[in-house]
Enzyme design. Structure first.
Site, PDB file in Angstrom:
ATOM      1  N   LYS A  47      14.845  42.371  46.174  1.00  0.00           N
ATOM      2  CA  LYS A  47      15.546  41.099  46.863  1.00  0.00           C
ATOM      3  C   LYS A  47      14.265  39.705  45.871  1.00  0.00           C
ATOM      4  O   LYS A  47      14.631  38.971  45.766  1.00  0.00           O
ATOM      5  CB  LYS A  47      15.071  41.024  47.505  1.00  0.00           C
ATOM      6  CG  LYS A  47      16.609  41.925  48.746  1.00  0.00           C
ATOM      7  CD  LYS A  47      16.094  40.861  50.249  1.00  0.00           C
ATOM      8  CE  LYS A  47      17.031  42.018  51.442  1.00  0.00           C
ATOM      9  NZ  LYS A  47      16.550  42.268  52.152  1.00  0.00           N
ATOM     10  N   GLY A  48      12.724  40.333  45.358  1.00  0.00           N
ATOM     11  CA  GLY A  48      11.835  39.656  45.228  1.00  0.00           C
ATOM     12  C   GLY A  48      12.041  38.462  44.476  1.00  0.00           C
ATOM     13  O   GLY A  48      11.663  37.324  44.335  1.00  0.00           O
ATOM     14  N   ASP A 107       2.586  45.257  39.765  1.00  0.00           N
ATOM     15  CA  ASP A 107       1.476  45.897  40.361  1.00  0.00           C
ATOM     16  C   ASP A 107       0.810  47.220  39.522  1.00  0.00           C
ATOM     17  O   ASP A 107       0.062  47.004  38.702  1.00  0.00           O
ATOM     18  CB  ASP A 107       1.887  45.869  41.858  1.00  0.00           C
ATOM     19  CG  ASP A 107       0.647  46.128  42.524  1.00  0.00           C
ATOM     20  OD1 ASP A 107      -0.595  46.112  42.334  1.00  0.00           O
ATOM     21  OD2 ASP A 107       1.187  46.532  43.916  1.00  0.00           O
TER      22      ASP A 107
HETATM   23  P1  IMP Z   1       4.677  48.072  41.489  1.00  0.00           P
HETATM   24  O1  IMP Z   1       5.299  49.097  41.055  1.00  0.00           O
HETATM   25  O2  IMP Z   1       3.380  48.701  42.132  1.00  0.00           O
HETATM   26  O3  IMP Z   1       4.307  47.109  40.060  1.00  0.00           O
HETATM   27  O4  IMP Z   1       5.102  46.626  42.248  1.00  0.00           O
HETATM   28  C1  IMP Z   1       6.636  46.142  41.868  1.00  0.00           C
HETATM   29  C2  IMP Z   1       6.924  45.618  43.593  1.00  0.00           C
HETATM   30  O5  IMP Z   1       5.577  45.764  43.643  1.00  0.00           O
HETATM   31  C3  IMP Z   1       7.021  43.906  43.386  1.00  0.00           C
HETATM   32  O6  IMP Z   1       8.621  44.384  42.928  1.00  0.00           O
HETATM   33  C4  IMP Z   1       7.677  44.181  44.266  1.00  0.00           C
HETATM   34  O7  IMP Z   1       8.851  43.803  45.208  1.00  0.00           O
HETATM   35  C5  IMP Z   1       6.191  44.518  45.409  1.00  0.00           C
HETATM   36  N1  IMP Z   1       5.443  43.649  45.270  1.00  0.00           N
HETATM   37  C6  IMP Z   1       3.814  43.656  44.283  1.00  0.00           C
HETATM   38  N2  IMP Z   1       2.829  43.775  45.257  1.00  0.00           N
HETATM   39  C7  IMP Z   1       3.107  42.711  45.103  1.00  0.00           C
HETATM   40  C8  IMP Z   1       2.254  41.442  47.035  1.00  0.00           C
HETATM   41  O8  IMP Z   1       1.760  41.178  46.439  1.00  0.00           O
HETATM   42  N3  IMP Z   1       3.439  41.225  47.474  1.00  0.00           N
HETATM   43  C9  IMP Z   1       4.608  41.478  47.954  1.00  0.00           C
HETATM   44  N4  IMP Z   1       4.933  42.215  47.293  1.00  0.00           N
HETATM   45  C10 IMP Z   1       4.602  42.790  46.384  1.00  0.00           C
HETATM   46 MG    MG Z   2      10.413  43.794  44.246  1.00  0.00          MG
END
Ligand code: IMP
Ligand code: MG
Length: 180
Positions: A47-48, A107
């Protein structure tokens, strides 16, 4: 200011700064996608990304198709599971199309890298990635978005679509959830 689950929020990026940057990204995307023989397909990750997608597409001055992919998320936790499950697939056939994948935040990069390969398997002619935020020094995989809004510190962020356990998405700016 709000607090969520008793935690204070501190403003990191205000509404006006986001608006300006989103406009710049959209203008760059518009230029880069001019060669697309059919309307480009903008794919938002639910949803982000829904707030970012809504603003971004309205700054892109050409017809685009908008679709969404829904993948499993963090839930209540603040750490990436590294496991991605497709909850809702695309409605659009993107084979041969120019596609822009849009997400809220990078992230570890695990999510986007997975989804990027998932979309590549659908054989788009072009696949580019646009991310509003990238956490500095957190990447676990080699993945660089083609368009990036802002580099941000390694804090848990909410607002402008980003949530903490489904709360905070409707904040107009991006906020850090403070410790303690
Ligand atoms: P990754 O797989 O670690 O890159 O995480 C990416 C996903 O994690 C993003 O699409 C977000 O939905 C969620 N996410 C990562 N960091 C945050 C944050 O600081 N706040 C909220 N959601 C996050
Ligand atoms: Mg997300």
């Amino acid at each position: 200011m709000w607090n969520i689950r008793g935690r204070r929020l501190s403003l990191l990026i205000d509404e006006e700064t986001i608006r300006k940057r989103v406009r710049e990204l959209a203008k760059q995307i518009e230029k880069d996608f001019l060669g697309s023989p059919e309307e480009p397909v903008v794919v938002g990750l639910l949803k982000g990304s829904f707030v970012f997608v809504a603003d971004l597409i309205r700054e892109i001055g050409m017809p685009v198709v908008v679709d969404f992919l829904w993948v499993s998320s963090y839930g209540q936790s603040m750490e990436s599971s590294g496991k991605i499950r497709i909850v809702k697939d695309l409605d659009t056939d993107v084979e041969g199309r120019w596609v822009l994948l849009v997400d809220d935040i990078l992230d570890t990069g695990l999510t986007l890298k997975e989804i990027h390969s998932f979309l590549i398997s659908k054989k788009p002619a072009v696949l580019k990635t646009c991310v509003l935020l990238e956490k500095k020094g957190r990447k676990k995989v080699d993945f660089t978005p083609d368009y990036l809004g802002f580099e941000v510190p390694n804090k848990f962020l909410v607002g402008y679509g980003l949530d903490w356990g489904e709360l905070g998405r409707n904040l107009k700016g991006v906020y850090a959830v403070e410790e303690g």
